[in-house]
Design a protein around this motif. Structure first.
Motif, PDB file in Angstrom:
ATOM      1  N   ASP A 118       0.865  -1.177   0.000  1.00  0.00           N
ATOM      2  CA  ASP A 118       0.000   0.000   0.000  1.00  0.00           C
ATOM      3  C   ASP A 118       0.906   1.233   0.000  1.00  0.00           C
ATOM      4  O   ASP A 118       1.614   1.489   0.976  1.00  0.00           O
ATOM      5  N   ALA A 119       0.913   1.976  -1.100  1.00  0.00           N
ATOM      6  CA  ALA A 119       1.886   3.057  -1.269  1.00  0.00           C
ATOM      7  C   ALA A 119       1.203   4.322  -1.774  1.00  0.00           C
ATOM      8  O   ALA A 119       0.022   4.330  -2.116  1.00  0.00           O
ATOM      9  N   GLY A 120       1.988   5.395  -1.843  1.00  0.00           N
ATOM     10  CA  GLY A 120       1.461   6.658  -2.321  1.00  0.00           C
ATOM     11  C   GLY A 120       0.734   7.411  -1.229  1.00  0.00           C
ATOM     12  O   GLY A 120       1.048   7.292  -0.043  1.00  0.00           O
ATOM     13  N   ASP A 121      -0.249   8.185  -1.619  1.00  0.00           N
ATOM     14  CA  ASP A 121      -1.019   9.017  -0.700  1.00  0.00           C
ATOM     15  C   ASP A 121      -2.124   8.173  -0.055  1.00  0.00           C
ATOM     16  O   ASP A 121      -3.025   7.699  -0.756  1.00  0.00           O
ATOM     17  N   VAL A 176      -1.650   3.687  -4.378  1.00  0.00           N
ATOM     18  CA  VAL A 176      -1.399   2.528  -5.235  1.00  0.00           C
ATOM     19  C   VAL A 176      -1.356   1.270  -4.379  1.00  0.00           C
ATOM     20  O   VAL A 176      -0.473   1.106  -3.531  1.00  0.00           O
ATOM     21  N   ILE A 177      -2.297   0.375  -4.612  1.00  0.00           N
ATOM     22  CA  ILE A 177      -2.398  -0.890  -3.892  1.00  0.00           C
ATOM     23  C   ILE A 177      -2.004  -2.005  -4.852  1.00  0.00           C
ATOM     24  O   ILE A 177      -2.600  -2.154  -5.922  1.00  0.00           O
ATOM     25  N   SER A 178      -0.988  -2.762  -4.497  1.00  0.00           N
ATOM     26  CA  SER A 178      -0.542  -3.876  -5.344  1.00  0.00           C
ATOM     27  C   SER A 178      -0.424  -5.131  -4.497  1.00  0.00           C
ATOM     28  O   SER A 178      -0.344  -5.059  -3.269  1.00  0.00           O
ATOM     29  N   PHE A 179      -0.408  -6.281  -5.149  1.00  0.00           N
ATOM     30  CA  PHE A 179      -0.297  -7.534  -4.403  1.00  0.00           C
ATOM     31  C   PHE A 179       0.330  -8.604  -5.290  1.00  0.00           C
ATOM     32  O   PHE A 179       0.261  -8.537  -6.522  1.00  0.00           O
ATOM     33  N   LEU A 217     -10.777  -7.534  -5.433  1.00  0.00           N
ATOM     34  CA  LEU A 217     -11.969  -6.911  -4.859  1.00  0.00           C
ATOM     35  C   LEU A 217     -12.011  -7.104  -3.353  1.00  0.00           C
ATOM     36  O   LEU A 217     -12.384  -6.180  -2.610  1.00  0.00           O
ATOM     37  N   GLN A 218     -11.595  -8.290  -2.877  1.00  0.00           N
ATOM     38  CA  GLN A 218     -11.582  -8.535  -1.438  1.00  0.00           C
ATOM     39  C   GLN A 218     -10.525  -7.680  -0.741  1.00  0.00           C
ATOM     40  O   GLN A 218     -10.755  -7.141   0.338  1.00  0.00           O
ATOM     41  N   ILE A 219      -9.349  -7.566  -1.362  1.00  0.00           N
ATOM     42  CA  ILE A 219      -8.286  -6.732  -0.787  1.00  0.00           C
ATOM     43  C   ILE A 219      -8.753  -5.288  -0.665  1.00  0.00           C
ATOM     44  O   ILE A 219      -8.554  -4.627   0.359  1.00  0.00           O
ATOM     45  N   ALA A 220      -9.393  -4.781  -1.723  1.00  0.00           N
ATOM     46  CA  ALA A 220      -9.895  -3.412  -1.678  1.00  0.00           C
ATOM     47  C   ALA A 220     -10.902  -3.247  -0.541  1.00  0.00           C
ATOM     48  O   ALA A 220     -10.859  -2.254   0.206  1.00  0.00           O
ATOM     49  N   PRO A 251      -7.621   5.812  -5.267  1.00  0.00           N
ATOM     50  CA  PRO A 251      -6.980   4.496  -5.269  1.00  0.00           C
ATOM     51  C   PRO A 251      -6.873   3.856  -6.648  1.00  0.00           C
ATOM     52  O   PRO A 251      -7.798   3.901  -7.453  1.00  0.00           O
ATOM     53  N   ILE A 252      -5.716   3.238  -6.877  1.00  0.00           N
ATOM     54  CA  ILE A 252      -5.478   2.384  -8.038  1.00  0.00           C
ATOM     55  C   ILE A 252      -5.044   1.018  -7.514  1.00  0.00           C
ATOM     56  O   ILE A 252      -4.116   0.931  -6.703  1.00  0.00           O
ATOM     57  N   VAL A 253      -5.709  -0.039  -7.945  1.00  0.00           N
ATOM     58  CA  VAL A 253      -5.260  -1.396  -7.648  1.00  0.00           C
ATOM     59  C   VAL A 253      -4.446  -1.874  -8.842  1.00  0.00           C
ATOM     60  O   VAL A 253      -4.948  -1.901  -9.977  1.00  0.00           O
ATOM     61  N   TYR A 254      -3.208  -2.233  -8.584  1.00  0.00           N
ATOM     62  CA  TYR A 254      -2.246  -2.552  -9.648  1.00  0.00           C
ATOM     63  C   TYR A 254      -1.997  -4.062  -9.730  1.00  0.00           C
ATOM     64  O   TYR A 254      -1.852  -4.738  -8.709  1.00  0.00           O
TER      65      TYR A 254
END
Length: 299
Positions: free
Chosen positions: A25-28, A61-64, A87-90, A33-36
């Motif tokens: 979980d990065a950025g502001d 920016v949310i990535s996994f 979708l679950q992570i978000a 939100p952007i899921v990458y």
């Protein structure tokens, strides 16, 4: 909307169906939100080079890591299951609506998330990503006979397809692992992108980022690579007309990994699509146009 208040990138594990999924979980933390979705191979660290730009732009920016990549538990998966994970992570992070973005092999997963996520996905972006090879004319031309055999297991036996793909591509997969472990100078970066993305590979910071992404993504071996190929090499399981969100497509005209014909075909199939082509660029377009991509997705 945001559940993160600490400064700097944060990482944690989410449990989904008994699996551990590593999330970055990065950025502001209060930003749009952007899921990458990372590349093949790749990891949640793919766009870490852009953390500062994301913070400055007011973007979260949310990535996994997909199963078997990085620090996520290995498991069988397809486009839909990864979309459900996203979708679950978000939801777990308190994010209702978000933009989805996939680079390279992550592109199909971003499109799947837009299809299955419905109104939760405000926009979807694909940077140098594949079109459905079983649908796009000529999409399977680059498949070897061994790859065709592996994909013949689908849809009934995806595990058999993953195993057959691994057996058919032992040499290539071993080269990937060797590059991760033995190439201190990361010469593979020049071999892969020196001709098509010279300004990127000449940048020491971006070069280090590429090396770090591969090292982390393949820490568990090539299992994730095999399942990626199964997920987007066979039938996708949804129609592109189900992607109702506005779509932004970015392709380098010199891309030799994913030819820009993929982007042109996707642009013609998606209900709302804007295609941007970059002359004299290859596969690493996000590393030169990250701020532009974030702006488009969060506008």
């Amino acid at each position: 909307m945001s559940s993160r208040t600490a400064e700097g990138p944060q990482e944690h594990d989410v449990t989904i169906d008994g699996r551990s999924v590593r999330v970055r979980d990065a950025g502001d933390p209060d930003g749009a939100p952007i899921v990458y979705f990372h590349g093949t191979p790749g990891s949640r660290l793919d766009v870490g080079f852009g953390d500062g730009a994301a913070t400055q732009a007011g973007v979260r920016v949310i990535s996994f890591d997909r199963p078997g990549y990085g620090r996520s538990s290995p498991a069988a998966y397809d486009l839909e299951s990864v979309a459900r994970d996203a979708l679950q992570i978000a939801t777990d992070l308190g994010v209702d609506r978000f933009a989805a973005l996939g680079w390279s092999g992550g592109g199909p997963f971003a499109l799947a998330t837009a299809a299955y996520g419905g109104d939760r996905v405000s926009a979807v972006g694909v940077a140098g990503g594949l079109a459905p090879p079983q649908e796009m004319p000529g999409g399977t031309d680059a498949f070897t006979p061994e790859d065709q055999r592996a994909l013949s297991y689908l849809p009934d036996d995806p595990s058999g397809a993953a195993l057959a793909f691994r057996e058919a591509n032992q040499g290539t997969l071993q080269l990937l692992l060797s590059a991760r472990n033995d190439d201190a100078d990361a010469r593979w970066i020049d071999w892969m992108w020196g001709q098509t993305d010279p300004t990127v590979v000449a940048d020491p910071a971006l070069r280090t980022a590429l090396r770090t992404v591969l090292d982390e993504g393949l820490r568990q071996g090539p299992t994730g690579v095999c399942w990626d190929n199964v997920a987007w090499g066979g039938p996708w399981g949804f129609a592109l007309t189900e992607v109702r969100a506005r779509a932004h497509l970015w392709y380098g005209e010199d891309d030799q990994m994913v030819p820009p014909a993929n982007g042109r075909w996707l642009a013609a199939q998606l209900p709302q699509a804007a295609l941007t082509s970059y002359a004299d660029e290859g596969h690493l377009t996000p590393m030169r146009h990250w701020a532009e991509m974030m702006r488009a997705l969060t506008a």
